[in-house]
Design a protein around this motif. Structure first.
Motif, PDB file in Angstrom:
ATOM      1  N   GLY A  96       0.816  -1.219   0.000  1.00 14.89           N
ATOM      2  CA  GLY A  96       0.000   0.000   0.000  1.00 14.89           C
ATOM      3  C   GLY A  96       0.843   1.259   0.000  1.00 14.89           C
ATOM      4  O   GLY A  96       0.545   2.231  -0.696  1.00 14.89           O
ATOM      5  N   LYS A  97       1.930   1.261   0.767  1.00 21.35           N
ATOM      6  CA  LYS A  97       2.823   2.424   0.811  1.00 21.35           C
ATOM      7  C   LYS A  97       3.471   2.651  -0.552  1.00 21.35           C
ATOM      8  O   LYS A  97       3.631   3.793  -0.994  1.00 21.35           O
TER       9      LYS A  97
ATOM     10  N   VAL B  88       0.835   4.269  -2.813  1.00 24.04           N
ATOM     11  CA  VAL B  88       0.626   5.678  -2.463  1.00 24.04           C
ATOM     12  C   VAL B  88       1.821   6.515  -2.931  1.00 24.04           C
ATOM     13  O   VAL B  88       1.648   7.607  -3.470  1.00 24.04           O
TER      14      VAL B  88
ATOM     15  N   LEU C 106       1.379   7.121  -6.532  1.00 23.42           N
ATOM     16  CA  LEU C 106       0.330   8.113  -6.719  1.00 23.42           C
ATOM     17  C   LEU C 106       0.882   9.527  -6.505  1.00 23.42           C
ATOM     18  O   LEU C 106       0.539  10.452  -7.237  1.00 23.42           O
TER      19      LEU C 106
ATOM     20  N   ILE D 264      -0.720   3.810   7.086  1.00 25.29           N
ATOM     21  CA  ILE D 264      -1.966   3.175   6.654  1.00 25.29           C
ATOM     22  C   ILE D 264      -2.702   2.766   7.926  1.00 25.29           C
ATOM     23  O   ILE D 264      -2.397   1.747   8.546  1.00 25.29           O
TER      24      ILE D 264
ATOM     25  N   ILE E 161      -5.582   6.364   4.716  1.00 26.14           N
ATOM     26  CA  ILE E 161      -4.269   6.970   4.537  1.00 26.14           C
ATOM     27  C   ILE E 161      -4.120   8.230   5.392  1.00 26.14           C
ATOM     28  O   ILE E 161      -4.977   9.108   5.363  1.00 26.14           O
TER      29      ILE E 161
ATOM     30  N   ILE F 293      -7.153  10.392  -0.291  1.00 22.17           N
ATOM     31  CA  ILE F 293      -6.604   9.243  -1.004  1.00 22.17           C
ATOM     32  C   ILE F 293      -7.372   8.004  -0.556  1.00 22.17           C
ATOM     33  O   ILE F 293      -7.559   7.783   0.638  1.00 22.17           O
ATOM     34  N   GLN F 294      -7.806   7.208  -1.506  1.00 19.63           N
ATOM     35  CA  GLN F 294      -8.455   5.927  -1.219  1.00 19.63           C
ATOM     36  C   GLN F 294      -7.478   4.815  -1.578  1.00 19.63           C
ATOM     37  O   GLN F 294      -6.776   4.894  -2.588  1.00 19.63           O
ATOM     38  N   LEU F 295      -7.435   3.774  -0.754  1.00 23.19           N
ATOM     39  CA  LEU F 295      -6.519   2.663  -0.977  1.00 23.19           C
ATOM     40  C   LEU F 295      -7.260   1.347  -0.826  1.00 23.19           C
ATOM     41  O   LEU F 295      -8.066   1.181   0.097  1.00 23.19           O
TER      42      LEU F 295
ATOM     43  N   ALA G  95      -4.068   2.709  -5.197  1.00 21.28           N
ATOM     44  CA  ALA G  95      -4.374   3.983  -4.539  1.00 21.28           C
ATOM     45  C   ALA G  95      -4.921   4.939  -5.596  1.00 21.28           C
ATOM     46  O   ALA G  95      -4.404   5.001  -6.710  1.00 21.28           O
TER      47      ALA G  95
END
Length: 138
Positions: free
Chosen positions: A54-55, A58, A61, A77, A87, A105-107, A120
């Motif tokens: 996830g990081k 992001v 992004l 997160i 986030i 921001i959506q993840l 993301a």
């Protein structure tokens, strides 16, 4: 302007990373490290793998890699009300968010036995959302 970041991570790689306690200090934000301490070992490694993926998504992004104004711990997160990733940006990641005019921001993170994937998505508003054709300009 819409911004998207995606990352795919082999679980065997992330499992090796997170079996080393030292990795928690340089990848996880303080709040994430506190949360993972209460988890069983296998669950902790799976959870950390999702956070790492996830990081990365992001960071993509935000248009920056690590060492380009971001650290792993700049991207936290957290966990939302229903268990969804939420986030929270700090330091260089927060500055980059502001530069781009990103308000949210959506993840999404998905785990499978051999792979983790994260996507993301954000919307950037205003003049800051413009993209330069010169990659060295920013």
């Amino acid at each position: 302007m819409m911004r998207v970041g995606i990352d795919v991570l082999e679980r065997s790689r992330s499992d090796r990373i997170f079996r080393t306690p030292k990795s928690h200090k340089w990848i996880l934000h303080r709040a994430e490290a506190e949360r993972v301490r209460s988890m069983a070992s296998d669950r902790a490694v799976e959870w950390c793998s999702g956070r790492l993926c996830g990081k990365e998504a992001v960071g993509k992004l935000l248009g920056r890699g690590y060492g380009q104004g971001l650290t792993w711990r700049d991207i936290e997160i957290a966990t939302g009300w229903f268990g969804e990733p939420a986030i929270v940006l700090h330091g260089g990641a927060r500055r980059r968010q502001d530069e781009l005019g990103i308000t949210e921001i959506q993840l999404s993170i998905s785990h499978q036995p051999s792979v983790v994937v994260a996507v993301a998505v954000a919307v950037a508003e205003g003049a800051a959302a413009e993209v330069s054709s010169d990659p060295l300009a920013s």
